[in-house]
Design an enzyme around this catalytic site. Structure first.
Site, PDB file in Angstrom:
ATOM      1  CE1 TYR A  24     -13.407  -4.854  -1.764  1.00 57.01           C
ATOM      2  CE2 TYR A  24     -11.255  -5.280  -0.805  1.00 57.01           C
ATOM      3  CZ  TYR A  24     -12.625  -5.387  -0.754  1.00 57.01           C
ATOM      4  OH  TYR A  24     -13.235  -6.017   0.297  1.00 57.01           O
ATOM      5  N   GLY A  25     -10.272   0.226  -3.391  1.00 59.39           N
ATOM      6  CA  GLY A  25      -9.494   1.112  -2.518  1.00 59.39           C
ATOM      7  C   GLY A  25     -10.390   1.666  -1.431  1.00 59.39           C
ATOM      8  CB  SER A  26     -10.550   5.084  -0.055  1.00 56.20           C
ATOM      9  OG  SER A  26     -11.278   5.797   0.909  1.00 56.20           O
ATOM     10  CD  GLN A  27     -15.755   6.572  -0.899  1.00 59.48           C
ATOM     11  OE1 GLN A  27     -16.836   6.012  -0.700  1.00 59.48           O
ATOM     12  NE2 GLN A  27     -15.311   7.510  -0.078  1.00 59.48           N
ATOM     13  CG  HIS A 106     -15.161  13.227  -7.861  1.00 58.26           C
ATOM     14  ND1 HIS A 106     -15.826  14.412  -7.620  1.00 58.26           N
ATOM     15  CD2 HIS A 106     -13.916  13.583  -8.257  1.00 58.26           C
ATOM     16  CE1 HIS A 106     -15.006  15.433  -7.849  1.00 58.26           C
ATOM     17  NE2 HIS A 106     -13.846  14.952  -8.246  1.00 58.26           N
ATOM     18  N   GLY A 132     -13.697   6.389   2.650  1.00 55.85           N
ATOM     19  CA  GLY A 132     -14.247   5.040   2.603  1.00 55.85           C
ATOM     20  C   GLY A 132     -14.260   4.311   3.931  1.00 55.85           C
ATOM     21  CD  GLU A 193     -10.738  17.147  -3.694  1.00 56.56           C
ATOM     22  OE1 GLU A 193     -11.426  16.332  -3.083  1.00 56.56           O
ATOM     23  OE2 GLU A 193     -10.356  16.967  -4.864  1.00 56.56           O
ATOM     24  CD  GLU A 225      -1.717  25.116  21.614  1.00 60.48           C
ATOM     25  OE1 GLU A 225      -2.901  25.350  21.355  1.00 60.48           O
ATOM     26  OE2 GLU A 225      -1.337  24.578  22.681  1.00 60.48           O
ATOM     27  CD  GLU A 229      -5.260  21.971  22.133  1.00 60.42           C
ATOM     28  OE1 GLU A 229      -6.415  22.415  22.238  1.00 60.42           O
ATOM     29  OE2 GLU A 229      -4.279  22.488  22.694  1.00 60.42           O
TER      30      GLU A 229
HETATM   31  P1  NAD Z   1      -8.289   4.528  -4.282  1.00 61.21           P
HETATM   32  O1  NAD Z   1      -7.112   5.189  -4.868  1.00 61.21           O
HETATM   33  O2  NAD Z   1      -8.386   4.383  -2.805  1.00 61.21           O
HETATM   34  O3  NAD Z   1      -8.482   3.042  -4.876  1.00 61.21           O
HETATM   35  C1  NAD Z   1      -8.200   2.701  -6.167  1.00 61.21           C
HETATM   36  C2  NAD Z   1      -8.510   1.225  -6.433  1.00 61.21           C
HETATM   37  O4  NAD Z   1      -8.587   1.050  -7.843  1.00 61.21           O
HETATM   38  C3  NAD Z   1      -7.454   0.256  -5.930  1.00 61.21           C
HETATM   39  O5  NAD Z   1      -8.117  -0.928  -5.520  1.00 61.21           O
HETATM   40  C4  NAD Z   1      -6.626  -0.044  -7.187  1.00 61.21           C
HETATM   41  O6  NAD Z   1      -6.046  -1.306  -7.145  1.00 61.21           O
HETATM   42  C5  NAD Z   1      -7.701   0.007  -8.263  1.00 61.21           C
HETATM   43  N1  NAD Z   1      -7.214   0.379  -9.593  1.00 61.21           N
HETATM   44  C6  NAD Z   1      -6.367   1.394  -9.920  1.00 61.21           C
HETATM   45  N2  NAD Z   1      -6.217   1.455 -11.249  1.00 61.21           N
HETATM   46  C7  NAD Z   1      -7.003   0.466 -11.773  1.00 61.21           C
HETATM   47  C8  NAD Z   1      -7.285   0.027 -13.102  1.00 61.21           C
HETATM   48  N3  NAD Z   1      -6.733   0.621 -14.150  1.00 61.21           N
HETATM   49  N4  NAD Z   1      -8.141  -1.021 -13.251  1.00 61.21           N
HETATM   50  C9  NAD Z   1      -8.727  -1.628 -12.201  1.00 61.21           C
HETATM   51  N5  NAD Z   1      -8.502  -1.241 -10.920  1.00 61.21           N
HETATM   52  C10 NAD Z   1      -7.653  -0.215 -10.721  1.00 61.21           C
HETATM   53  O7  NAD Z   1      -9.596   5.278  -4.859  1.00 61.21           O
HETATM   54  P2  NAD Z   1     -10.681   6.115  -4.033  1.00 61.21           P
HETATM   55  O8  NAD Z   1     -10.019   7.217  -3.291  1.00 61.21           O
HETATM   56  O9  NAD Z   1     -11.595   5.171  -3.343  1.00 61.21           O
HETATM   57  O10 NAD Z   1     -11.485   6.811  -5.229  1.00 61.21           O
HETATM   58  C11 NAD Z   1     -12.440   6.119  -6.013  1.00 61.21           C
HETATM   59  C12 NAD Z   1     -13.506   7.109  -6.451  1.00 61.21           C
HETATM   60  O11 NAD Z   1     -14.211   7.576  -5.296  1.00 61.21           O
HETATM   61  C13 NAD Z   1     -12.961   8.352  -7.137  1.00 61.21           C
HETATM   62  O12 NAD Z   1     -13.876   8.720  -8.131  1.00 61.21           O
HETATM   63  C14 NAD Z   1     -12.949   9.389  -6.023  1.00 61.21           C
HETATM   64  O13 NAD Z   1     -13.019  10.713  -6.474  1.00 61.21           O
HETATM   65  C15 NAD Z   1     -14.203   8.997  -5.282  1.00 61.21           C
HETATM   66  N6  NAD Z   1     -14.276   9.452  -3.878  1.00 61.21           N
HETATM   67  C16 NAD Z   1     -13.252   9.178  -3.026  1.00 61.21           C
HETATM   68  C17 NAD Z   1     -13.345   9.557  -1.699  1.00 61.21           C
HETATM   69  C18 NAD Z   1     -12.252   9.209  -0.707  1.00 61.21           C
HETATM   70  O14 NAD Z   1     -12.412   9.541   0.455  1.00 61.21           O
HETATM   71  N7  NAD Z   1     -11.173   8.546  -1.051  1.00 61.21           N
HETATM   72  C19 NAD Z   1     -14.502  10.249  -1.234  1.00 61.21           C
HETATM   73  C20 NAD Z   1     -15.558  10.463  -2.128  1.00 61.21           C
HETATM   74  C21 NAD Z   1     -15.428  10.064  -3.451  1.00 61.21           C
HETATM   75 MG    MG Z   2     -14.096  15.055  -1.601  1.00 56.31          MG
END
Ligand code: NAD
Ligand code: MG
Length: 330
Positions: A24-27, A106, A132, A193, A225, A229
């Protein structure tokens, strides 16, 4: 080349399905909330008691530990950090329903064979091309971050239909869903990236800032600068490519761009880009990152701390405090 939109979505593909979002992170947060608003039953899989657990509950979602959350789910999205995913997969593997869909955002773990999914599963990729919080915000505004779609295993014959229904549920079909492969997504994402978006852009900003400050100019002027910007220029590129940027910058800026730009990103810079691409393609980068992770991320932490201690951070904090609106919408 195919780009899918809403009309290509088979509404029956995931109808009435329970979708488990692990992480429950970014994505994870964005996908879970968008899918819930699109009418799916969503359950979030997390380690009990972590920060994300409380946050997901507060957002009104059902939460369980990963092995529990995946029981009965037609689709399971693995959205924990990439290098944690093999461990999470090992926890849930025995509880995945036969013919369930395993979805990645990913391609890293499938492409570099860190996860070898059960043969009876559909294995798909829906990779949003944006962070996300934008996936969530744009969905709420009736827009959508474009996505990539790929299929690595098609056990049921319906893998792509389910992937597209998921993309539709998170708002991805509004911007378009581009057909790709796990290999292409993994390589291009890592390359982008490293070379342009994160590695290249920040290094350019910091070295430009240092050059002005070392020559005796005020850090504040250098910050505006070289960092502040940049967004204004990137917005123009994002909206209308090189042409739109050229339309909005001055004649003098354009002449400087055309004559000086190639002296900064030179033939040797491009040769280095090609080397970095080879390291990604050969798996050298992946092996190095996996090893760094297994041995406690010491080098990674050291480099990160160095970055965060740079003087540009101090002057930036002070100047941004005067512009609180910059953080709005986060
Ligand atoms: P994140 O680091 O933001 O979130 C991680 C989440 O996973 C957190 O809620 C954490 O509590 C939980 N977590 C961590 N370890 C765990 C475990 N062992 N068991 C259960 N939960 C656990 O992750 P993110 O950046 O959203 O990345 C997730 C996927 O999305 C990756 O495959 C990443 O490559 C892909 N992705 C990310 C982005 C981005 O902008 N961040 C963009 C495109 C794709
Ligand atoms: Mg990327």
């Amino acid at each position: 080349m195919r780009i899918y939109s809403a009309k290509d979505v088979d509404a029956k593909a995931l109808k009435g399905a329970t979708i488990a979002i692990l992480g429950y992170g970014s994505q994870g947060r964005a996908h879970a909330l968008n899918l819930k608003d699109s009418g799916y039953h969503v359950v979030v899989g997390l380690r009990r008691g972590g920060d994300s657990w409380a946050k997901a509950k507060k957002d009104g979602l059902r939460v369980a530990e990963p092995a529990e959350a995946v029981k009965g789910a037609a689709l399971v999205a693995l959205l924990t950090p990439d290098l944690s995913q093999p461990g999470v997969y090992a926890e849930i593997k025995g509880n995945l329903a036969k013919g369930a869909t395993l979805l990645f955002a990913h391609g890293f773990n499938v492409h570099f064979r860190q996860i070898k999914p059960r043969k009876d599963l559909d294995v798909v990729l829906i990779a949003p091309k944006g962070p996300g919080d934008l996936v969530r915000r744009q969905y709420q505004q009736g827009r959508g971050v474009p996505c990539l779609v790929a299929v690595a295993q098609n056990a049921t014959g319906k893998a792509k239909a389910k992937a597209l229904a998921y993309a539709h549920g998170i708002g991805g079909t509004r911007g378009g869903v581009l057909e790709t492969t796990f290999e292409e997504e993994t390589v291009t994402d890592l390359f982008g990236e490293q070379v342009v978006l994160c590695g290249g852009a920040t290094e350019l900003v910091v070295k430009g800032f240092e050059t002005l400050v070392e020559a005796g100019y005020k850090p504040e002027a250098a910050y505006y600068e070289c960092l502040h910007e940049l967004k204004l220029i990137v917005d123009l590129l994002h909206e209308g490519g090189l042409a739109k940027m050229h339309q909005f910058i001055s004649e003098t800026a354009k002449y400087g761009d055309l004559t000086r730009g190639p002296r900064i990103v030179t033939r040797s810079t491009k040769a280095e880009m090609k080397k970095i691409l080879k390291e990604i393609q050969s798996g050298k980068f992946a092996r190095q990152w996996i090893r760094e992770n297994k041995t406690g991320k010491k080098k990674y932490q050291k480099l990160l701390n160095q970055d965060l201690k740079h003087p540009i951070e101090k002057v930036g904090r002070a100047l941004r405090a005067r512009m609180p609106w910059l953080e709005q919408g986060r």
